[in-house]
Design an enzyme around this catalytic site. Structure first.
Site, PDB file in Angstrom:
ATOM      1  N   VAL A  74      -5.441   8.414   3.657  1.00  0.00           N
ATOM      2  CA  VAL A  74      -5.180   9.398   2.442  1.00  0.00           C
ATOM      3  C   VAL A  74      -5.808  11.105   2.569  1.00  0.00           C
ATOM      4  CG1 VAL A  74      -4.717   7.588   1.014  1.00  0.00           C
ATOM      5  CG2 VAL A  74      -6.963   8.724   1.169  1.00  0.00           C
ATOM      6  N   ASN A 100      -6.026   5.245  -5.625  1.00  0.00           N
ATOM      7  CA  ASN A 100      -7.397   4.318  -5.820  1.00  0.00           C
ATOM      8  C   ASN A 100      -8.164   4.205  -4.407  1.00  0.00           C
ATOM      9  OD1 ASN A 100      -8.527   1.717  -6.903  1.00  0.00           O
ATOM     10  ND2 ASN A 100      -7.804   0.977  -4.775  1.00  0.00           N
ATOM     11  N   TYR A 165     -20.067  11.211  -3.901  1.00  0.00           N
ATOM     12  CA  TYR A 165     -19.032  10.441  -4.556  1.00  0.00           C
ATOM     13  C   TYR A 165     -18.933  10.961  -6.058  1.00  0.00           C
ATOM     14  CZ  TYR A 165     -17.206   6.044  -6.314  1.00  0.00           C
ATOM     15  OH  TYR A 165     -16.528   4.948  -6.834  1.00  0.00           O
ATOM     16  N   LYS A 169     -15.594  12.458  -7.528  1.00  0.00           N
ATOM     17  CA  LYS A 169     -14.966  11.878  -8.508  1.00  0.00           C
ATOM     18  C   LYS A 169     -14.885  12.759  -9.830  1.00  0.00           C
ATOM     19  CE  LYS A 169     -14.231   7.845  -7.083  1.00  0.00           C
ATOM     20  NZ  LYS A 169     -12.664   7.141  -6.896  1.00  0.00           N
TER      21      LYS A 169
END
Length: 307
Positions: A74, A100, A165, A169
């Site tokens: 992705v 996801n 992370y 996010k």
């Protein structure tokens, strides 16, 4: 009324394991045609194989559904475009995108390698952006689309050793807010999920007794709701262990300081008032926030608001 996806085409990234697999299977069970995307690498992004995606796609087909597997990375624009082209060639539309796919490379900030930071951001934030961009005009032309971003409470609240992370996010929040504004008039609804589930990425973090309560299937009902035809928009939902909650970004009631009182000392003296929970409001967009402050200032000065 039952929530169904008959006639809808869904792309689920990172669908070879864990949450993505649960989402793909549930969408197919309720009638969706599914592109099962998975790079097939480790939880840290190493290696590559189409086997896991093909296994889930075959599971869907064996149950009477329609699915194709795709191993796109992705974070690679051309691979993402090719994945979307396959869906269009096969079914002629894309109605649902569940972003996801993700990896972790956790280290405390001082010990973290910047190359790892970039890779995590590339997969989570850039990957979500590339996949959404690849289907955006298709959805706009259809005047219908449902986009879900998979964020994390690590990004919204913080977690030790997860700077990369969490940054990726939390970046999804700004992306969702803008896409909500741009997509609303074209029938595109964009939402965000902050799940907590027992997957490869959370293995070993909690006692097994806790993980037993945190199966991926306990999160998926929230996904199905957020990508359904009657879904809301610009929602942040936390989900885990069969529990669901709505997360809101709130702003306290602004406190006006006249020109002769705008000092850091005055702010320090009234900081508790500035921070008060009473009067908090949910802001719809940046103009809403800015115009509110202008109106508040005008009222404080005793003049008519220019907005």
């Amino acid at each position: 009324m039952d929530i169904r996806f008959d006639g809808r085409v869904a792309i689920v990234t990172g669908a070879g394991n864990g949450l993505g697999r649960a989402h793909a299977l549930a969408l197919a069970e309720r009638g969706a045609k599914v592109v099962v995307n998975d790079f097939g690498g480790s939880g840290q992004g190493a290696g590559r194989s189409c086997d896991v995606a093909e296994s889930v796609a075959e599971e869907i087909r064996s149950g009477g559904g329609e699915a194709i597997a795709d191993p796109a990375d992705v974070s690679q624009e051309e691979e993402v475009k090719d994945m979307v082209a396959k869906a269009m060639d096969r079914w002629g539309r894309v109605d649902i995108l569940v972003n996801n796919a993700g990896i972790t490379r956790d280290k405390s900030f001082g010990k973290m390698d910047i190359a790892d930071f970039r890779k995590v951001v590339d997969v989570h934030l850039l990957g979500t952006t590339l996949c959404t961009h690849a289907v955006w005009n298709i959805m706009r032309d259809q005047n219908y689309g449902r986009v879900l971003m998979t964020s994390s409470t690590s990004g919204l609240y913080g977690a030790f050793a997860q700077a990369a992370y969490a940054a990726a996010k939390s970046g999804m929040l700004g992306l969702m807010n803008v896409l909500h504004i741009e997509g609303a008039k074209h029938g595109i609804r964009v939402n965000m999920l902050a799940p907590w589930a027992a997957t490869r990425l959370t293995a070993g973090l909690l006692p097994q007794e806790a993980l037993d309560l945190m199966g991926p299937e306990s999160v998926t009902p929230g996904v199905l709701f957020l990508v359904s035809e009657d879904a809301p928009a610009r929602i942040i939902m936390s989900a885990g262990s069969g529990c669901f909650a709505r997360i809101r970004l709130l702003e306290s009631d602004a406190v006006f300081f006249p020109p002769d009182g705008r000092t850091p000392e005055a702010i320090a003296e009234r900081f508790a008032e500035i921070s008060a929970i009473e009067g908090q409001r949910e802001v719809t967009d940046t103009f809403d926030q800015n115009s509110y402050l202008v109106r508040k200032a005008a009222a404080g000065l005793g003049i008519a608001s220019p907005l």
